[in-house]
Scaffold this motif. Structure first.
Motif, short mmCIF file in Angstrom:
data_model
loop_
_atom_site.label_atom_id
_atom_site.label_comp_id
_atom_site.label_asym_id
_atom_site.label_seq_id
_atom_site.Cartn_x
_atom_site.Cartn_y
_atom_site.Cartn_z
N ASP A 158 0.88 -1.16 0.00
CA ASP A 158 0.00 0.00 0.00
C ASP A 158 0.91 1.22 0.00
N THR A 159 0.39 2.36 -0.39
CA THR A 159 1.18 3.57 -0.19
C THR A 159 1.21 3.90 1.30
N VAL A 160 0.03 3.92 1.93
CA VAL A 160 -0.08 4.10 3.38
C VAL A 160 -0.78 2.87 3.94
N ASP A 161 -0.13 2.17 4.84
CA ASP A 161 -0.70 0.98 5.48
C ASP A 161 -0.96 1.33 6.94
N ALA A 162 -2.24 1.27 7.36
CA ALA A 162 -2.59 1.70 8.71
C ALA A 162 -3.60 0.74 9.34
N VAL A 163 -3.39 -0.54 9.17
CA VAL A 163 -4.28 -1.54 9.75
C VAL A 163 -4.09 -1.57 11.26
#
Length: 366
Positions: A158-163
């Motif tokens: 992902d560009t931004v991964d925030a799981v």
């Protein structure tokens, strides 16, 4: 009498000091949303070299908690391995001399950390990344994080991964040209705020938000799927206000500006526009029907309308085009913005940054 007044004044001052604070300081002036209370760091530390490691390097700077990081160098830091941030950090990319500071080649991770402020930093992963499970910026299971005026391109996973991320803001940033999975951002848990960002040429996830979310004054261009929840995403509330969706050459169905949003979701949507005709003119029409979501009569988040201020979707487009991303705007961001300004006639979803034709094998030159 004077002594009595003095005593009363002292008692009043003491009472004020003992009262619980009802308003916490913002991460920086103008910070908005759920990540705006991130405290960052206070101990000064200067990055003095573009080297990947060693004394004065970026990797050295972020290795200890509590630091407030500035830059006395400009250019790209070429990462040989991923960089893991510590908690309680402030990264002030805006302090770098012109033309600014960036990292390329590998992931920056704030996974599991808290109270992080990142401003004016370019994060460009690209094909130099050797692990296709890594993202340009990873804040999985992190809390109290704000990215502002950052430029994130060429994300692999992902560009931004925030799981698993809690209390997150991404604002005034460019999230563009993902390769690999070709995804913008993936956030779960929340709450989260996505404000005044420019999303360009992603297959999907602009963002994917399985969380209570504010999505305000964003511009999404040349998408295949825009704001996404996924029908397995759980039950969440979404304030989607004054955003502009603009179809481009890679957009197969302009109606996928909202994607996989079922009746488990509750949505307050107003002021959103969709320009679907790819004719080189900004001429969107109202786009406030969000899948089969339950319709809210007012925002779920009390701050959503105050964040908007007076910006309509058209005004947000102009503001985002002028201001999003790291400053000063460099070769890559200028290319991204010029693509958007074609208003439907230019743009591609890519698999390799070199296909942009930009210098430095597509990474651009700082």
């Amino acid at each position: 009498m004077a002594q009595i007044k003095s005593t009363l004044a002292s008692l009043a001052s003491l009472a004020i000091l003992l009262l619980p604070s009802s308003v916490s300081a913002l991460a920086f002036e103008g910070a908005v949303g759920f990540g705006s209370k991130a405290t960052g760091g206070t101990t000064s530390f200067a990055v003095t070299t573009l080297a990947d490691s060693g004394t004065g390097s970026f990797r050295d700077a972020v290795s200890e908690s509590g630091r407030n990081i500035t830059f006395s160098v400009s250019g790209y830091i070429v990462l040989e391995t991923p960089v893991s941030l510590s908690s309680d950090l402030t990264i002030n990319g805006q302090t770098a001399p012109s033309p600014g500071i960036g990292v390329m080649g590998r992931e920056i991770s704030a996974s599991g950390k808290t109270n992080i402020i990142v401003r004016n930093l370019r994060m460009r992963q690209g094909t130099e990344e050797t692990d296709d499970g890594k993202s340009a910026f990873n804040m999985g299971d992190a809390s109290n994080v704000i990215l502002d005026h950052c430029s994130l391109e060429y994300g692999v996973f992902d560009t931004v991964d925030a799981v698993g991320a809690v209390n997150v803001t991404v604002s005034n940033s460019i999230i563009a040209l993902p390769i690999g999975q070709q995804f913008g951002a993936h956030l779960e848990t929340g709450p989260s705020t996505w404000y005044a960002n420019l999303w360009v040429s992603a297959h999907n996830r602009q963002p994917l938000s399985k969380a209570n979310t504010q999505y305000i004054n964003n511009v999404a261009y040349n998408y295949q799927a825009g704001y996404t929840v996924a029908n397995t995403g759980g039950v969440f509330s979404h304030d989607i206000i004054n955003n502009y969706f603009i179809a481009g050459p890679s957009t197969t169905s302009a109606s996928d500006d909202y994607f996989q949003i079922d009746d488990n979701q509750s949505v307050f949507a107003t002021g959103n526009l969709l320009d679907s005709n790819k004719d080189g003119v900004l001429n969107g029409a109202a786009a406030n029907t969000v899948g089969s979501a339950q319709v809210l009569d007012s925002p779920w988040a009390s701050t959503s309308l105050s964040i908007v201020g007076s910006l309509t979707a058209a005004e947000a487009y102009a503001s985002v085009i002028a201001n999003a991303g790291a400053s000063p705007r460099d070769e890559v961001d200028a290319f991204v913005v010029s693509t958007v300004e074609s208003l439907g006639t230019e743009g591609a979803i890519i698999t390799n940054q070199d296909s942009t034709g930009l210098s430095n094998d597509g990474y651009g030159t700082l």
